[in-house]
Scaffold this active site. Structure first.
Site, PDB file in Angstrom:
ATOM      1  N   LYS A 191       0.837  -1.215   0.000  1.00  0.00           N
ATOM      2  CA  LYS A 191       0.000   0.000   0.000  1.00  0.00           C
ATOM      3  C   LYS A 191       0.863   1.253   0.000  1.00  0.00           C
ATOM      4  O   LYS A 191       1.827   1.355   0.755  1.00  0.00           O
ATOM      5  CB  LYS A 191      -0.904   0.006   1.234  1.00  0.00           C
ATOM      6  N   SER A 213      -1.949   5.146  -3.669  1.00  0.00           N
ATOM      7  CA  SER A 213      -2.499   5.934  -2.565  1.00  0.00           C
ATOM      8  C   SER A 213      -1.489   6.967  -2.087  1.00  0.00           C
ATOM      9  O   SER A 213      -0.286   6.706  -2.086  1.00  0.00           O
ATOM     10  CB  SER A 213      -2.821   4.972  -1.399  1.00  0.00           C
ATOM     11  N   HIS A 215      -1.818   7.923   1.019  1.00  0.00           N
ATOM     12  CA  HIS A 215      -1.998   7.692   2.460  1.00  0.00           C
ATOM     13  C   HIS A 215      -2.952   8.734   3.060  1.00  0.00           C
ATOM     14  O   HIS A 215      -2.790   9.167   4.205  1.00  0.00           O
ATOM     15  CB  HIS A 215      -0.637   7.749   3.170  1.00  0.00           C
ATOM     16  N   GLY A 248      -9.635  10.590  -1.389  1.00  0.00           N
ATOM     17  CA  GLY A 248     -10.623  11.619  -1.743  1.00  0.00           C
ATOM     18  C   GLY A 248     -11.873  11.097  -2.428  1.00  0.00           C
ATOM     19  O   GLY A 248     -12.705  11.896  -2.862  1.00  0.00           O
ATOM     20  N   ARG A 250     -15.496   9.987  -2.648  1.00  0.00           N
ATOM     21  CA  ARG A 250     -16.610  10.288  -1.749  1.00  0.00           C
ATOM     22  C   ARG A 250     -17.978   9.864  -2.267  1.00  0.00           C
ATOM     23  O   ARG A 250     -18.923   9.741  -1.494  1.00  0.00           O
ATOM     24  CB  ARG A 250     -16.675  11.811  -1.471  1.00  0.00           C
ATOM     25  N   ARG A 270     -11.672   8.425   5.316  1.00  0.00           N
ATOM     26  CA  ARG A 270     -12.500   9.284   6.169  1.00  0.00           C
ATOM     27  C   ARG A 270     -13.997   8.990   6.059  1.00  0.00           C
ATOM     28  O   ARG A 270     -14.707   9.027   7.083  1.00  0.00           O
ATOM     29  CB  ARG A 270     -12.195  10.749   5.862  1.00  0.00           C
TER      30      ARG A 270
END
Ligand SMILES: Cc1cc2nc3c(=O)[nH]c(=O)nc-3n(C[C@H](O)[C@H](O)[C@H](O)COP(=O)(O)O)c2cc1C
Length: 318
Positions: A191, A213, A215, A248, A250, A270
């Site tokens: 990753k 990614s 991170h 990012g 969403r 998130r």
């Protein structure tokens, strides 16, 4: 709960908590703005005549999922959100037909999480104490995890805002990745790739999957959004490795953009935490369900019946 409500409630929850600073980004916060700017650069070529209702079901390395929308590697701050929060998350992701991915610290109850039936991935950081990593890897694979992940991008520690996070790390060498691949008897994921060179080294080392990614903007400032480097990585990999992307994403539209660039699965960081904060287990079901519903509707209207058939020409740049 709809997606707007999840994001609003989740953000309000973290604003009140000391650990809410984990929702932040390193140094200037450039990565947060750039993630959105790059994802917003693309629109879709609608092709609806003869469109067939799309299915989001997919399989990666033999793991069948109802959706390509999965959790990205995280443990912090989930245990602080409630004693049962990791289990709620596992059950929610299982119900949604998705995949769970833990980070640092490695939860002690991986076997219990896996017993919910959710496909489970556990990550380790490149701690300078390499013996500790091997001991952790051995413990992880005993606990019925589906894949094991190693973070190749946390080699210089982690910082959020101006605050250093306390992990004493140094980058893995290709030989160490080879050694880890030999040691674990489940598929190995690397990753945190953002270049063709690292993708080529992962292939050489025999890893099974890679995660493109930055991170979540928790390591270095001014890293690109993964979509800015996906073409060079996909060209290096030539379909021989499965690619996962995060950063990012969403909504269903964002997810389809990641897939159009060649990702088999798209990770959420998130948003998973917002969903858990906003509605616990059901919040997680609603988040994955809401994004997957948007994805299916959009796939239908761009003429793509299954995830395997997604291709780059559905995107219009500019
Ligand atoms: C609170 C928090 C904790 C995280 N912990 C880890 C971790 O332990 N290991 C890891 O590889 N990535 C970790 N990440 C990064 C995520 O796995 C993922 O790459 C990133 O959050 C994706 O971006 P997004 O939050 O915009 O969806 C963390 C991210 C957040 C927000």
């Amino acid at each position: 709960m709809d997606l707007t409500e999840i994001y609003e409630k989740g953000a309000a929850y973290f604003r009140q908590k000391e650990f809410g600073r984990l929702m932040g980004y390193v140094e200037t916060g450039y990565i947060s703005d750039n993630d959105r700017r790059i994802l917003d650069r693309f629109t879709f070529r609608q092709q609806c005549i003869d469109a067939k209702e799309a299915s989001t079901e997919c399989a990666v390395l033999g793991v069948s999922l109802s959706t390509p929308v999965i959790m990205s590697a995280m443990t912090m701050p989930i245990p602080a959100m409630g004693d049962d929060a990791l289990m709620q998350l596992a059950r929610g992701l299982k119900t949604a037909g998705s995949l769970m991915w833990t980070g640092t610290p490695i939860p002690k109850n991986l076997a219990e999480l896996a017993a919910t039936g959710v496909p489970l991935v556990a990550n380790v950081k490149p701690l300078k104490d390499r013996d500790k990593i091997y001991a952790e890897l051995d413990k992880i694979v005993e606990q019925n995890v589906t894949w094991v992940g190693i973070e190749i991008d946390a080699g210089q520690g982690t910082k959020i805002g101006d605050k250093e996070m306390g992990f004493d790390c140094s980058p893995f060498s290709i030989n160490e990745i080879r050694k880890i691949k030999k040691r674990v008897h489940v598929p190995l994921v690397c990753k945190g790739l953002l270049s063709r060179e690292d993708a080529e080294k992962c292939m050489e080392a025999g890893v099974d999957l890679i995660v493109v990614s930055s991170h979540g903007g928790h390591t270095l400032d001014y890293l690109p959004h993964p979509l800015q480097v996906m073409d060079e990585i996909a060209a290096a990999v030539q379909g021989k490795l499965e690619i996962i992307v995060d950063g990012g994403f969403r909504r269903g539209t964002d997810v389809l953009k990641g897939m159009a660039f060649g990702a088999s699965l798209v990770g959420l960081g998130r948003p998973i935490l917002y969903a858990l904060a906003a509605g616990g287990e059901q919040g997680v079901v609603d988040l994955i369900g809401g994004i997957t519903g948007e994805l299916a509707r959009l796939m239908t209207m761009v003429g793509i019946p299954t995830p395997d058939e997604v291709h780059r020409n559905i995107l219009i740049e500019g």
